[in-house]
Design a protein around this motif. Sequence first.
Motif, PDB file in Angstrom:
ATOM      1  N   GLN A 158       0.826  -1.195   0.000  1.00 51.67           N
ATOM      2  CA  GLN A 158       0.000   0.000   0.000  1.00 51.67           C
ATOM      3  C   GLN A 158       0.871   1.259   0.000  1.00 51.67           C
ATOM      4  N   THR A 159       0.238   2.395  -0.289  1.00 50.39           N
ATOM      5  CA  THR A 159       0.981   3.645  -0.402  1.00 50.39           C
ATOM      6  C   THR A 159       1.719   3.982   0.886  1.00 50.39           C
ATOM      7  N   GLU A 160       1.046   3.822   2.031  1.00 49.07           N
ATOM      8  CA  GLU A 160       1.676   4.153   3.311  1.00 49.07           C
ATOM      9  C   GLU A 160       2.921   3.304   3.552  1.00 49.07           C
ATOM     10  N   ASN A 161       2.835   2.024   3.230  1.00 47.61           N
ATOM     11  CA  ASN A 161       3.968   1.125   3.419  1.00 47.61           C
ATOM     12  C   ASN A 161       5.112   1.475   2.470  1.00 47.61           C
ATOM     13  N   ASN A 162       4.781   1.782   1.225  1.00 44.11           N
ATOM     14  CA  ASN A 162       5.817   2.153   0.256  1.00 44.11           C
ATOM     15  C   ASN A 162       6.522   3.438   0.664  1.00 44.11           C
ATOM     16  N   ALA A 163       5.772   4.370   1.249  1.00 44.16           N
ATOM     17  CA  ALA A 163       6.383   5.621   1.697  1.00 44.16           C
ATOM     18  C   ALA A 163       7.385   5.363   2.822  1.00 44.16           C
ATOM     19  N   LEU A 164       7.048   4.444   3.705  1.00 40.39           N
ATOM     20  CA  LEU A 164       7.987   4.108   4.784  1.00 40.39           C
ATOM     21  C   LEU A 164       9.239   3.440   4.234  1.00 40.39           C
ATOM     22  N   TRP A 165       9.086   2.616   3.206  1.00 40.19           N
ATOM     23  CA  TRP A 165      10.250   2.001   2.579  1.00 40.19           C
ATOM     24  C   TRP A 165      11.150   3.067   1.939  1.00 40.19           C
ATOM     25  N   SER A 166      10.551   4.153   1.468  1.00 39.89           N
ATOM     26  CA  SER A 166      11.360   5.240   0.910  1.00 39.89           C
ATOM     27  C   SER A 166      12.199   5.905   2.001  1.00 39.89           C
ATOM     28  N   LEU A 167      11.633   6.041   3.200  1.00 39.79           N
ATOM     29  CA  LEU A 167      12.419   6.550   4.324  1.00 39.79           C
ATOM     30  C   LEU A 167      13.570   5.604   4.648  1.00 39.79           C
ATOM     31  N   ALA A 168      13.303   4.304   4.582  1.00 39.25           N
ATOM     32  CA  ALA A 168      14.348   3.319   4.827  1.00 39.25           C
ATOM     33  C   ALA A 168      15.453   3.422   3.779  1.00 39.25           C
ATOM     34  N   LEU A 169      15.070   3.728   2.546  1.00 37.52           N
ATOM     35  CA  LEU A 169      16.064   3.894   1.481  1.00 37.52           C
ATOM     36  C   LEU A 169      16.975   5.084   1.774  1.00 37.52           C
ATOM     37  N   VAL A 170      16.414   6.170   2.283  1.00 35.57           N
ATOM     38  CA  VAL A 170      17.227   7.330   2.659  1.00 35.57           C
ATOM     39  C   VAL A 170      18.192   6.954   3.776  1.00 35.57           C
ATOM     40  N   LEU A 171      17.713   6.202   4.754  1.00 38.02           N
ATOM     41  CA  LEU A 171      18.583   5.755   5.846  1.00 38.02           C
ATOM     42  C   LEU A 171      19.728   4.899   5.329  1.00 38.02           C
ATOM     43  N   MET A 172      19.431   3.992   4.416  1.00 34.80           N
ATOM     44  CA  MET A 172      20.467   3.135   3.870  1.00 34.80           C
ATOM     45  C   MET A 172      21.492   3.950   3.095  1.00 34.80           C
ATOM     46  N   PHE A 173      21.030   4.921   2.326  1.00 38.63           N
ATOM     47  CA  PHE A 173      21.942   5.779   1.583  1.00 38.63           C
ATOM     48  C   PHE A 173      22.858   6.539   2.532  1.00 38.63           C
ATOM     49  N   MET A 174      22.308   7.065   3.623  1.00 42.96           N
ATOM     50  CA  MET A 174      23.129   7.806   4.577  1.00 42.96           C
ATOM     51  C   MET A 174      24.128   6.875   5.269  1.00 42.96           C
ATOM     52  N   SER A 175      23.727   5.641   5.544  1.00 43.27           N
ATOM     53  CA  SER A 175      24.654   4.677   6.144  1.00 43.27           C
ATOM     54  C   SER A 175      25.830   4.413   5.217  1.00 43.27           C
ATOM     55  N   PHE A 176      25.548   4.243   3.927  1.00 41.21           N
ATOM     56  CA  PHE A 176      26.623   4.050   2.953  1.00 41.21           C
ATOM     57  C   PHE A 176      27.538   5.274   2.898  1.00 41.21           C
ATOM     58  N   LEU A 177      26.947   6.462   3.013  1.00 43.04           N
ATOM     59  CA  LEU A 177      27.752   7.679   2.976  1.00 43.04           C
ATOM     60  C   LEU A 177      28.695   7.747   4.176  1.00 43.04           C
TER      61      LEU A 177
END
Length: 287
Positions: A253-272
């Motif tokens: 669902q949209t709400e769940n996909n939006a939370l996964w997008s936040l997780a993607l930002v977190l993963m990107f920052m971890s890699f940085l």
Amino acid sequence: MGKGLTLLTVGLTLILTILILSLVISKGLAIFLFNQGGILEFLFGKKWNPGTVSEIGRPIIGALPMITGSFTVTILSAFFCTPIAVGAAVFMTEISPKWGKRILQPVLELLVGIPSVVYGFIGLSIVVPFLRETFSGSGFGIAAGTIVLSIMILPTMTSLSVDALASVPKSLREASYALGATRWQTIYRVLLKTARTGLLTAMIFGMARAFGEALAVQMVIGNSPVMPTSLLEPASTLTSILTMGMGYTVLGQTENNALWSLALVLMFMSFLFIFIIRRLGRRNPSV
């Protein structure tokens, strides 16, 4: 046998890493590919309500308040914690007698091993009431999150700073003393400058842990998805919104996909953060 086991371990690790990356990336991009979410709105929008749509039919997924909150508590905690961690490391390596270090080192290791929920409960029981009684308001906010995170990352940053200072060759200390420098001149002009890369690594490592911390911050920051205008008003971080919402959404669902997008930002920052640490390590491999 040993070589084969090593290759098997490396192979399994690579496979697991690729699977995790594929899952997070695919889920994190779903809001933009299938739910008509806008990337610019996600990065710079100030309203977070993915369960509803805007006037143009797009989900309201402004993540800027959470991104701002995460960076604010991370930078502030590192700003306050770094001088204390470096000072404690200097005391342990250069000033304290040997029996003092034998006491302080186990204490640091014990503090590192304390679960984050304990730090969060301490913040909820002590820090939040203190801020409420001192500055009025609810007590929840970035200030409370900064204090709790500073306490959490202090042992880690101190331990890494101790290792950085201890790696400085004794010959540099002896040469400094031979030239007539005092203990404090040696510490300031020789040790701190020589171990600068290792100390920066300790700071970045502490920031990485602070940026990804979830439970302790969630308990004291207030979890309000609005742009922070004061250190004493409720705010939110990427991790706090994730932990609060992931269990109450439906996969796909949209709400769940939006939370996964936040997780993607977190993963990107971890890699940085990892990239910065590795670059610093290459500049000074001995630290």
